[in-house]
Structures are given as structure tokens and as C-alpha cells.
Motif scaffolding. Structure first.
Motif, PDB file in Angstrom:
ATOM      1  N   UNK A  18       0.818  -1.219   0.000  1.00  9.99           N
ATOM      2  CA  UNK A  18       0.000   0.000   0.000  1.00  9.99           C
ATOM      3  C   UNK A  18       0.846   1.261   0.000  1.00  9.99           C
ATOM      4  N   UNK A  19       1.791   1.370   0.948  1.00 16.69           N
ATOM      5  CA  UNK A  19       2.584   2.599   1.061  1.00 16.69           C
ATOM      6  C   UNK A  19       3.801   2.350   1.939  1.00 16.69           C
ATOM      7  N   UNK A  20       4.775   3.271   1.848  1.00 21.98           N
ATOM      8  CA  UNK A  20       5.962   3.220   2.699  1.00 21.98           C
ATOM      9  C   UNK A  20       6.192   4.584   3.331  1.00 21.98           C
ATOM     10  N   UNK A  21       6.849   4.575   4.489  1.00 22.34           N
ATOM     11  CA  UNK A  21       7.123   5.840   5.187  1.00 22.34           C
ATOM     12  C   UNK A  21       8.529   5.805   5.765  1.00 22.34           C
ATOM     13  N   UNK A  22       9.229   6.919   5.628  1.00 20.57           N
ATOM     14  CA  UNK A  22      10.550   7.078   6.233  1.00 20.57           C
ATOM     15  C   UNK A  22      10.457   7.968   7.464  1.00 20.57           C
ATOM     16  N   UNK A  23       9.488   8.881   7.438  1.00 25.76           N
ATOM     17  CA  UNK A  23       9.266   9.802   8.549  1.00 25.76           C
ATOM     18  C   UNK A  23       7.842   9.612   9.085  1.00 25.76           C
ATOM     19  N   UNK A  73       4.876  10.836   7.143  1.00 24.84           N
ATOM     20  CA  UNK A  73       4.552  10.119   5.912  1.00 24.84           C
ATOM     21  C   UNK A  73       3.649   8.910   6.157  1.00 24.84           C
ATOM     22  N   UNK A  74       3.344   8.629   7.416  1.00 24.96           N
ATOM     23  CA  UNK A  74       2.455   7.507   7.711  1.00 24.96           C
ATOM     24  C   UNK A  74       1.084   7.743   7.089  1.00 24.96           C
ATOM     25  N   UNK A  75       0.442   6.711   6.591  1.00 24.86           N
ATOM     26  CA  UNK A  75      -0.897   6.888   6.016  1.00 24.86           C
ATOM     27  C   UNK A  75      -1.870   7.406   7.071  1.00 24.86           C
ATOM     28  N   UNK A 110      19.698 -12.122   2.272  1.00 23.13           N
ATOM     29  CA  UNK A 110      20.741 -12.699   3.125  1.00 23.13           C
ATOM     30  C   UNK A 110      21.546 -11.599   3.798  1.00 23.13           C
ATOM     31  N   UNK A 111      21.376 -10.370   3.335  1.00 20.09           N
ATOM     32  CA  UNK A 111      22.059  -9.221   3.931  1.00 20.09           C
ATOM     33  C   UNK A 111      21.121  -8.570   4.948  1.00 20.09           C
ATOM     34  N   UNK A 112      21.461  -8.577   6.228  1.00 15.00           N
ATOM     35  CA  UNK A 112      20.580  -7.980   7.238  1.00 15.00           C
ATOM     36  C   UNK A 112      20.417  -6.481   7.026  1.00 15.00           C
ATOM     37  N   UNK A 113      19.320  -5.957   7.564  1.00 16.96           N
ATOM     38  CA  UNK A 113      19.132  -4.511   7.569  1.00 16.96           C
ATOM     39  C   UNK A 113      18.603  -3.927   6.284  1.00 16.96           C
ATOM     40  N   UNK A 114      18.015  -4.752   5.408  1.00 14.11           N
ATOM     41  CA  UNK A 114      17.552  -4.237   4.132  1.00 14.11           C
ATOM     42  C   UNK A 114      16.224  -3.478   4.247  1.00 14.11           C
ATOM     43  N   UNK A 115      15.395  -3.830   5.222  1.00  6.50           N
ATOM     44  CA  UNK A 115      14.133  -3.105   5.397  1.00  6.50           C
ATOM     45  C   UNK A 115      14.424  -1.770   6.079  1.00  6.50           C
ATOM     46  N   UNK A 116      14.393  -0.682   5.306  1.00  4.28           N
ATOM     47  CA  UNK A 116      14.738   0.629   5.833  1.00  4.28           C
ATOM     48  C   UNK A 116      13.549   1.578   5.861  1.00  4.28           C
ATOM     49  N   UNK A 117      12.359   1.058   5.575  1.00  8.83           N
ATOM     50  CA  UNK A 117      11.154   1.872   5.580  1.00  8.83           C
ATOM     51  C   UNK A 117      10.078   1.167   6.392  1.00  8.83           C
TER      52      UNK A 117
END
Length: 209
Positions: A10-15, A18-20, A56-63
Motif C-alpha cells: 500500500x505505502x511506505x514511510x521514512x518519517x 509520511x504515515x498513512x 541474506x544481507x541484514x538490515x535491508x528493510x529501511x522503511x
């Protein structure tokens, strides 16, 4: 049909701004230490190979990623925490965003906290519990990769984690889970489904101690 069968991005937020908008929606959030198996658990519960990104690389979810479940309900995939190579500025940013989201988001009905069954209740897992549990909303812990443990080891870990959760935070449930073996799916759904059926403005209340 699996609880998250119809999940769609649906959507992504960094701040936080930006949350729905909430608009009476209901949210269930998934959080976990990097490489604890959070994305795999979400994909398994959704019966979908690529709903949440697995690396396999940790930390990929940044949003903060929102997936609609229909009928005003959302699955929220929070950034993995604890990855050592994340820059300090990014670490501080997510500490603020995650703590604020968990503590103040009215539409958030419960938290699914994913822990590697071989390394449960790390200091950062405890921090997440400290941020969220004062809301009196429920926490359900998935002890992932339980297939890596023997049956006796898994049951011992389950009992120890359950005891510490109830002693330290209350209003927490816990189970063994294996994405590889697809074990624990029905148990997780039975816990999470009532959260999604709660109407706007409702929430679970912590039991008295």
C-alpha cells in the motif's frame, strides 16, 4: 484462507509525517532484529514468496511498509533493528520513528515481535517491549527458525521466554515458528485475527497482576 492471504503493498514511510492517515483503520505491526526471520515469517503467514523482501544481507528493510488486508486493516512491516553496519544517524532516526510509532499510533492494535529462537530476548528486543508494552496492547512473540533446535531445546526455550515475558512485561504470548517447515502458522493466526477484527478506538487491555 491464510489470515494475510490478500495482503498487497500500500505505502511506505521514512518519517512519521509520511504515515498513512488512520481514518479508522486497524494495524498489526511486525518487528524484529535484523536477520531474525521477520520477512520470511510475514511471507509464510501471507502464503506469498515475495510480499516482504527477504535478503541474506541484514538490515535491508529501511522503511515502514504498509500492506493492505482489505476492510480497513493493514499489516505493517517495521525496519529490522540491531544491524551493526547501519550509520549512527540512521540508527538514531529509526530509534525515534519506531519508538514514536509504537507508543503513540492509535490504530496499532498489537505487535508481532519476531525473535530468532536460538537468540531470544536480546537487549534490543527488550527495548522494543519497553517502548510498546506501556500502551497495554498485546504482544505476540514468534520464536522463528525453531527447526534449527531439537524438540527438547525448542520447548525449553519456549518455556523460558514465556516466563520472562510474563514476569517483565505481561500481556505477551509466545510460540515456536518455522518458516522453512511452515510450522506455527495456524497458532499465530488464532492470536492475531482478533486484533484485526477490533473496531476503531478499541484495544486490548493488559491483565491485572
Amino acid at each position: 484462507m491464510p489470515l494475510f492471504q490478500n495482503a498487497a503493498y500500500f505505502a511506505s514511510a521514512h518519517y512519521l509525517h509520511e504515515l498513512p492517515p488512520e481514518d479508522g483503520c486497524v494495524e498489526v505491526a511486525f518487528a524484529g532484529r535484523s536477520n531474525a526471520g521477520k520477512s520470511s515469517a510475514i511471507n509464510t503467514l501471507a502464503n506469498h514468496n515475495r510480499l516482504a523482501y527477504v535478503s541474506k544481507q541484514p538490515g535491508r528493510t529501511q522503511l515502514i511498509n504498509f500492506f493492505t488486508l482489505g476492510s480497513g486493516a493493514y499489516l505493517v512491516d517495521l525496519p529490522g533493528y540491531g544491524y551493526a553496519k547501519v550509520p549512527e544517524a540512521m540508527r538514531k532516526h529509526w530509534q525515534h520513528v519506531l519508538s514514536s510509532y509504537l507508543a503513540t499510533r492509535p490504530s496499532l492494535r498489537g505487535l508481532v515481535l519476531v525473535m530468532d529462537s536460538r537468540h531470544p530476548l536480546t537487549p534490543l528486543d527488550r527495548q522494543m517491549l519497553d517502548w510498546f508494552c506501556p500502551t497495554a496492547k498485546p504482544v505476540h512473540v514468534l520464536l522463528t527458525k525453531s527447526d534449527k533446535l531439537s524438540r527438547s531445546e525448542a520447548m525449553k526455550t519456549l518455556a523460558e521466554v514465556r516466563k520472562e515475558l510474563q514476569t517483565g512485561w505481561g500481556n505477551c504470548t509466545v510460540q515456536l515458528f518455522s518458516s522453512l517447515k511452515k510450522q506455527g502458522v495456524e497458532e499465530a493466526e488464532k492470536v492475531i485475527a482478533p486484533w484485526l477484527s477490533e473496531g476503531p478506538g478499541t484495544g486490548s487491555v493488559a491483565p491485572e497482576h
